[in-house]
Design an enzyme around this catalytic site. Structure first.
Site, PDB file in Angstrom:
ATOM      1  N   ASP B  68      32.524 -15.688 100.941  1.00  0.00           N
ATOM      2  CA  ASP B  68      31.815 -16.674 101.749  1.00  0.00           C
ATOM      3  C   ASP B  68      32.732 -17.082 102.892  1.00  0.00           C
ATOM      4  O   ASP B  68      33.886 -17.434 102.678  1.00  0.00           O
ATOM      5  CB  ASP B  68      31.505 -17.872 100.833  1.00  0.00           C
ATOM      6  N   CYS B  96      40.515 -14.884 128.272  1.00  0.00           N
ATOM      7  CA  CYS B  96      40.007 -13.604 127.768  1.00  0.00           C
ATOM      8  C   CYS B  96      38.530 -13.496 128.112  1.00  0.00           C
ATOM      9  O   CYS B  96      38.037 -12.440 128.523  1.00  0.00           O
ATOM     10  CB  CYS B  96      40.146 -13.526 126.252  1.00  0.00           C
ATOM     11  N   HIS B 100      35.955 -10.402 129.216  1.00  0.00           N
ATOM     12  CA  HIS B 100      35.212 -10.024 128.011  1.00  0.00           C
ATOM     13  C   HIS B 100      34.267 -11.168 127.677  1.00  0.00           C
ATOM     14  O   HIS B 100      34.586 -12.045 126.887  1.00  0.00           O
ATOM     15  CB  HIS B 100      36.164  -9.799 126.842  1.00  0.00           C
ATOM     16  N   CYS B 194      57.928   3.469 100.607  1.00  0.00           N
ATOM     17  CA  CYS B 194      56.606   2.849 100.433  1.00  0.00           C
ATOM     18  C   CYS B 194      55.889   3.493  99.262  1.00  0.00           C
ATOM     19  O   CYS B 194      55.250   2.828  98.445  1.00  0.00           O
ATOM     20  CB  CYS B 194      55.743   3.039 101.675  1.00  0.00           C
ATOM     21  N   CYS B 239      57.798  -6.338 102.933  1.00  0.00           N
ATOM     22  CA  CYS B 239      58.046  -5.262 101.975  1.00  0.00           C
ATOM     23  C   CYS B 239      59.481  -4.757 102.108  1.00  0.00           C
ATOM     24  O   CYS B 239      60.164  -4.541 101.117  1.00  0.00           O
ATOM     25  CB  CYS B 239      57.099  -4.097 102.227  1.00  0.00           C
TER      26      CYS B 239
END
Lengths: 109, 278
Positions: B68, B96, B100, B194, B239
């Site tokens: 939702d 912007c 656009h 990875c 990571c």
């Protein structure tokens, strides 16, 4: 006034008389607890929303006291019984005295 | 002997049951619209049969936040993105929205990013900053800063539900190969690549959490751990820190190549921007 505060609420547009509906609310607010320190070791002053009130046609639905441990962008979800058509009025009170308001109309289907 | 065989098969059943629950077959319906969270793996990812969105590896309560748009905390930032999109900035007096007019025109862009333009690999962040510096006369935004992620999330949202389909042949081939090399390159004190986590061990617990396949179809993603939107490059950095390596630079050639490779690994998955993860 704290920066970037924007109240958002989600109320169904229509309900049956006497129906229980779910209302969701969220206000974007940094909720600075007053317990954090900045780079120089000084406390960053507390700046939170301290009270949240919802009224339906002038009758109180909920009245919440917020404490500093509540995280950023406080979200509330609760149920309310809709006896007849009207308007929910949502009010948030900021530590700095600002008051943020929004309202949503609901019809009886 | 029989007992031993029985025990072994029980262990195997127990192990695979864990894997199944980690990426349980579930339907992601955002605002009632069903989005696919798995696809058959591209041919070059030879160690995978199926690619799964990171959504499949999360707990039910984290997953449900994405169903939702009101419950999805990322939309607080998307709203900020809308404000930024319309805000005039820079010497040219443009926003912007001056060029656009409708942000919905960006539908279809996110699934194709990153892409090669004139021999260089460009990401969504590069496109935004190119507009800011060259056409608006404004200062570029920080690569993974709050303003940048808000706007890239807004642009990505327009393509939600579309299939990721990045080009990794032709001009893009050298970048793709560089990304692949980085994906399998062991680095850092822990000497891990990875693939050690996200290919060999997805679905398995890493501390209190399930390892995902490391797909980037939901980026920028809202993370519960830092309560903000995170760019793919910021996640790569996280990571690398975890395996005690020195992270590459956000927006640098290494991470851009890796982003292209990862996006290509997820070809066929749906764009979930802005997703919710822990």
């Amino acid at each position: 006034m704290a920066k970037g505060v924007k109240p958002r609420v989600k109320v169904p547009k229509t309900a049956a008389a006497g129906e229980t509906i779910t209302i969701k609310t969220l206000i974007s607010h940094k909720m600075e607890s007053g317990r954090r320190k900045d780079k120089d070791g000084n406390f960053i002053p507390r700046s939170i929303i301290n009270r949240f009130v919802v009224d339906f046609n002038g009758q109180n639905v909920i009245d919440v006291t917020l404490e500093p441990a509540i995280s950023t962008n406080p979200y509330f979800q609760f149920d309310a019984v809709v006896p007849d058509a009207g308007e929910f009025k949502f009010t948030w009170y900021d530590d700095d005295g600002s008051v943020y308001e929004t309202s949503k109309k609901i019809k009886i289907a | 002997m029989e007992l031993k065989t029985l025990l072994t098969s029980m262990v195997i059943i127990g192990f695979s049951a864990g894997l199944v629950s980690a990426q349980a077959d579930a339907t992601l319906a955002v605002e009632g619209e069903v989005i696919s969270t798995s696809a058959s793996a591209p041919a070059f990812a030879e160690n995978l049969d199926t690619v799964y969105s990171g959504w499949r590896f999360r707990k039910l309560e984290t997953r449900s936040l994405q169903l939702d748009d009101f419950d999805n905390p990322a939309f607080v930032f998307v709203d900020k993105g809308i404000d930024l999109f319309e805000k005039v900035d820079g010497t040219e007096g443009k926003a912007c929205a001056s060029c656009h007019e409708d942000v919905e025109d960006f539908a279809g862009l996110r699934p194709k990013m990153p892409r090669v333009e004139d021999g260089t690999l460009v990401t969504m962040e590069n496109l935004v900053n190119e507009c800011r510096t060259e056409r608006m006369g404004a200062e570029p935004w920080k690569y993974s800063g709050g303003q940048m992620t808000a706007v890239t999330a807004l642009i990505g949202l327009q393509s939600r539900g579309m299939s990721v389909n990045v080009a990794f042949d032709g001009d893009a081939a050298p970048f793709f190969e560089r990304g692949q090399e980085l994906y399998y390159q062991r680095v850092g004190q822990l000497d891990m690549s990875c693939s050690n986590c996200h290919e060999d061990n997805y679905g398995v617990m890493i501390r209190a959490d399930h390892l995902s396949q490391g797909q980037i179809n939901g980026f920028p993603t809202y993370r519960l751990k830092n309560a903000k939107l995170n760019s793919a490059h910021a996640r790569f950095k996280g990571c690398m820190k975890n395996i005690r390596a020195t992270p590459y630079k956000e927006g640098g050639d290494e991470f851009k190549a890796l982003e292209l490779y990862l996006a290509a690994r997820g070809n066929g998955l749906s764009v979930e921007t802005p997703s919710v993860r822990n």
